[in-house]
Design an enzyme around this catalytic site. Structure first.
Site, PDB file in Angstrom:
ATOM      1  CD  GLU A  27      -2.986   1.065   2.507  1.00 32.10           C
ATOM      2  OE1 GLU A  27      -3.039   0.088   3.029  1.00 32.10           O
ATOM      3  OE2 GLU A  27      -3.560   2.129   2.622  1.00 32.10           O
ATOM      4  CG  ASN A  72      -7.704   2.412   5.551  1.00 29.45           C
ATOM      5  OD1 ASN A  72      -8.528   1.651   5.304  1.00 29.45           O
ATOM      6  ND2 ASN A  72      -7.342   2.671   6.532  1.00 29.45           N
ATOM      7  CG  ASN A 172      -9.452  -1.136   1.597  1.00 28.67           C
ATOM      8  OD1 ASN A 172      -9.190  -2.459   1.715  1.00 28.67           O
ATOM      9  ND2 ASN A 172      -9.067  -0.410   2.650  1.00 28.67           N
ATOM     10  CD  GLU A 173     -10.299  -2.429   6.190  1.00 27.54           C
ATOM     11  OE1 GLU A 173     -10.068  -1.430   6.745  1.00 27.54           O
ATOM     12  OE2 GLU A 173      -9.776  -3.511   6.463  1.00 27.54           O
ATOM     13  CE1 TYR A 244      -3.614  -6.013   8.895  1.00 23.67           C
ATOM     14  CE2 TYR A 244      -6.051  -5.318   8.902  1.00 23.67           C
ATOM     15  CZ  TYR A 244      -4.567  -5.540   8.156  1.00 23.67           C
ATOM     16  OH  TYR A 244      -4.368  -4.916   6.854  1.00 23.67           O
ATOM     17  CD  GLU A 292      -6.162  -4.707   4.111  1.00 19.40           C
ATOM     18  OE1 GLU A 292      -6.230  -4.243   5.343  1.00 19.40           O
ATOM     19  OE2 GLU A 292      -6.457  -3.996   3.300  1.00 19.40           O
ATOM     20  CD  GLN A 351       0.155  -2.497   3.940  1.00 17.58           C
ATOM     21  OE1 GLN A 351       0.765  -1.705   3.359  1.00 17.58           O
ATOM     22  NE2 GLN A 351      -1.089  -1.848   4.305  1.00 17.58           N
TER      23      GLN A 351
HETATM   24  O1  AHR Z   1      -3.367  -2.648   6.392  1.00 17.62           O
HETATM   25  C1  AHR Z   1      -3.363  -1.517   6.945  1.00 17.62           C
HETATM   26  C2  AHR Z   1      -4.724  -1.126   6.842  1.00 17.62           C
HETATM   27  O2  AHR Z   1      -5.761  -1.675   7.487  1.00 17.62           O
HETATM   28  C3  AHR Z   1      -5.386  -0.977   5.464  1.00 17.62           C
HETATM   29  O3  AHR Z   1      -5.326   0.244   4.683  1.00 17.62           O
HETATM   30  C4  AHR Z   1      -6.901  -1.010   5.524  1.00 17.62           C
HETATM   31  O4  AHR Z   1      -7.451  -1.770   4.587  1.00 17.62           O
HETATM   32  C5  AHR Z   1      -7.011  -1.786   6.807  1.00 17.62           C
HETATM   33  O5  AHR Z   1      -7.849  -1.359   7.837  1.00 17.62           O
END
Ligand code: AHR
Length: 516
Positions: A27, A72, A172-173, A244, A292, A351
């Site tokens: 990113e 993001n 994305n999201e 995450y 992700e 990432q």
């Molecule tokens: O990977 C970091 C961020 O986490 C990304 O930009 C977003 O998609 C997610 O919230």
């Protein structure tokens, strides 16, 4: 601990891994691009400005597909800013990460980087501040051979041949209030369906992923997938998932159990996607793109770790330093993905470099491997093929995994087997790999593997990742503090009966090959 038995049969298969299961993510965020993969002044930089030291580590890590440019970031991105003469590219405020984006790196360079690294590109389009028109224009710019303004623009920029990008993410999201122009499921579903239609009209060979929930603890999870797929079912091949994992609660057993909730998340999304299909009496199966996933918490909650004042270029944000215990949780997540290879057909470690990443660099200095590098590289290099359904008879423990939603504290009970295990037979049938995490922090785990119908096997490699200090890390000056070492004592008791002992709090890879 008593002996844990693992039963495997060569003909009892979950599914075959897709190449795209072993992907990662770049990113425009912090030092992922600038100072990460791209640093023209660096002593190892090639003629494109790509860091060769990073490329060497990327080859070792072996990701197969790479998502770009966000995240993001993509929800405010004008792709046109990143193509054409570099000197004419605009500098812009990036409202996702409160930095200045110089646009010195853009789509065509990303494609070149992917070619150099031998990785398939996966592009995300901006369905935040932009929409279907910009998305279909980007498909035409990238993939149309020539003879139209957009495709000829690419050729004039120096890329005569079309890029042939096959995999595209529809935003994305979009469920997250932190996203630029976040949407309700109805709003997003409509826009995603219209964008998808036009993108496929521009190039009928592409595959599309609609945004699912940005986490299982999102308040809209479930209803979001249902509504979005109602709109997009006919137009997409994939729905996305993001997770995450965290140890905010400083509870290591619960942290290690967290990936079992990824199993649940996957199974729930499959159920919802199939329910949407059933309402249509459709034989089509929507696949999952876990685009992700990682461990991320130290640099997440505190705004100072995410945002630096003064709109800097490539600030050092989200530079999570991973410990041994992070690598164990991470390894469990690899196993969760593997054990759903029938439906998770794409996944991206978020990432790649510097930003919550397996590879770290110093701008102007060296590059090194974080602890999480190791499970990923073994998983990607040796985890491809037919995933087998392992029957694991392990003692379990109760945990309470903490996964906050904004300011709300949420706790999720989990019953976790001490042994988390995945087994893959190479497609030619000549190799068998086991990935195993002993989640007990203080007890060694004797295991007996009963492997039926594999013919005669012999051990090629047994390696474990362990450190007496659960919080050990790799750093610039001590890059090999945590790395896999040979595991001794793996023994064949009879044909197809193998015994080993797993160290407490360890990740192990056992690699067998057919004895000739
Ligand atoms: O990977 C970091 C961020 O986490 C990304 O930009 C977003 O998609 C997610 O919230």
């Amino acid at each position: 601990m008593r002996t844990v038995t693992v039963q495997l049969r060569a003909d009892d298969e979950i599914g075959t891994t897709d190449r795209r299961l072993f992907g990662a993510f770049i990113e425009h965020l912090g030092r992922c691009v600038y100072g990460g993969i791209f640093e023209p002044g660096h002593s190892t930089a090639d003629s494109h400005g790509f860091r060769r030291d990073v490329l060497a580590l990327v080859r070792e890590l072996a990701p197969t597909v790479m998502r770009y440019p966000g995240g993001n970031f993509v929800s405010g991105y004008n792709w046109e800013d990143g193509v054409g003469p570099v000197s004419e590219r605009p500098r812009r405020l990036d409202l996702a990460w409160m930095s200045t984006e110089t646009n010195q790196f853009g789509t065509n360079q990303f494609i070149d980087w992917c070619h150099t690294a031998d990785i398939e590109p996966m592009l995300a389009v901006n369905l935040g501040t932009r929409g279907g028109d910009a998305a279909r224009a980007l498909v035409e710019y990238c993939n149309h051979p020539g003879g139209t303004e957009l495709s000829d623009r690419r050729r004039a920029h120096g890329w005569e041949q079309p890029h042939g990008v096959k995999f595209w993410c529809l935003g994305n999201e979009m469920d997250g209030p932190w996203q630029m122009e976040a949407k309700t499921a109805q709003e997003y579903g409509r826009i995603a369906a219209e964008a998808a239609k036009m993108m496929k009209w521009a190039d009928g060979s592409i595959e599309l992923a609609a945004c699912g929930s940005s986490g299982r603890s999102m308040p809209t999870f479930g209803a979001w997938e249902d509504t979005v797929l109602e709109h997009t079912f006919e137009h997409v091949e994939f729905i996305s998932l993001h997770t995450y994992l965290n140890n905010y609660a400083d509870d290591t057993p619960a942290f290690l159990a967290g990936p079992d909730l990824m199993d649940t998340f996957i199974e729930e999304v499959v159920a919802i996607a199939d329910a949407v299909g059933a309402r249509r009496r459709s034989a089509k199966r929507i696949m999952l793109s876990f685009d992700e996933w990682n461990v991320w918490y130290r640099t997440r909650r505190n705004r100072g770790e995410r945002v630096k004042p003064g709109w800097p270029v490539a600030p050092d944000i989200l530079e999570e330093v991973y410990t041994l215990q992070d690598a164990l949780t991470f390894g469990c997540a690899c196993i969760s993905l593997l054990n759903h290879a029938d439906r998770v057909k794409a996944a991206c470690l978020a990432q790649l470099v510097n930003v919550i990443a397996p590879i770290m660099t110093e701008t102007g200095g060296p590059a090194w491997r974080q602890t999480i590098f190791w499970p990923f590289s073994q998983w990607s290099n040796f985890g491809r093929g037919r995933v087998l359904r392992a029957s694991v008879d392990s003692p379990t423990y109760q945990a309470n995994y903490y996964d906050p939603r904004g300011a709300q504290d949420l706790w999720f009970p989990v019953t976790a087997p001490y042994l988390k295990l995945g087994a893959v037979q190479r497609e030619d049938g000549k190799a068998l790999t086991l990935f195993a995490v002993n989640r007990s922090l203080d007890e060694a785990m004797p295991i007996e593997i009963v492997a039926e119908r594999f013919g005669r096997l012999r051990l090629r490699e047994a390696r474990q990742l362990h450190h007496p200090d659960l919080n050990a890390v790799n750093t610039r000056d001590d890059p090999d503090q945590v790395k896999p070492v040979p595991l001794g004592g793996v023994q064949f008791k009879a044909e197809g009966r193998i015994q080993a002992t797993l160290t407490p709090a360890s990740w192990t890879m056992l690699l067998f090959e057919a004895a000739t």
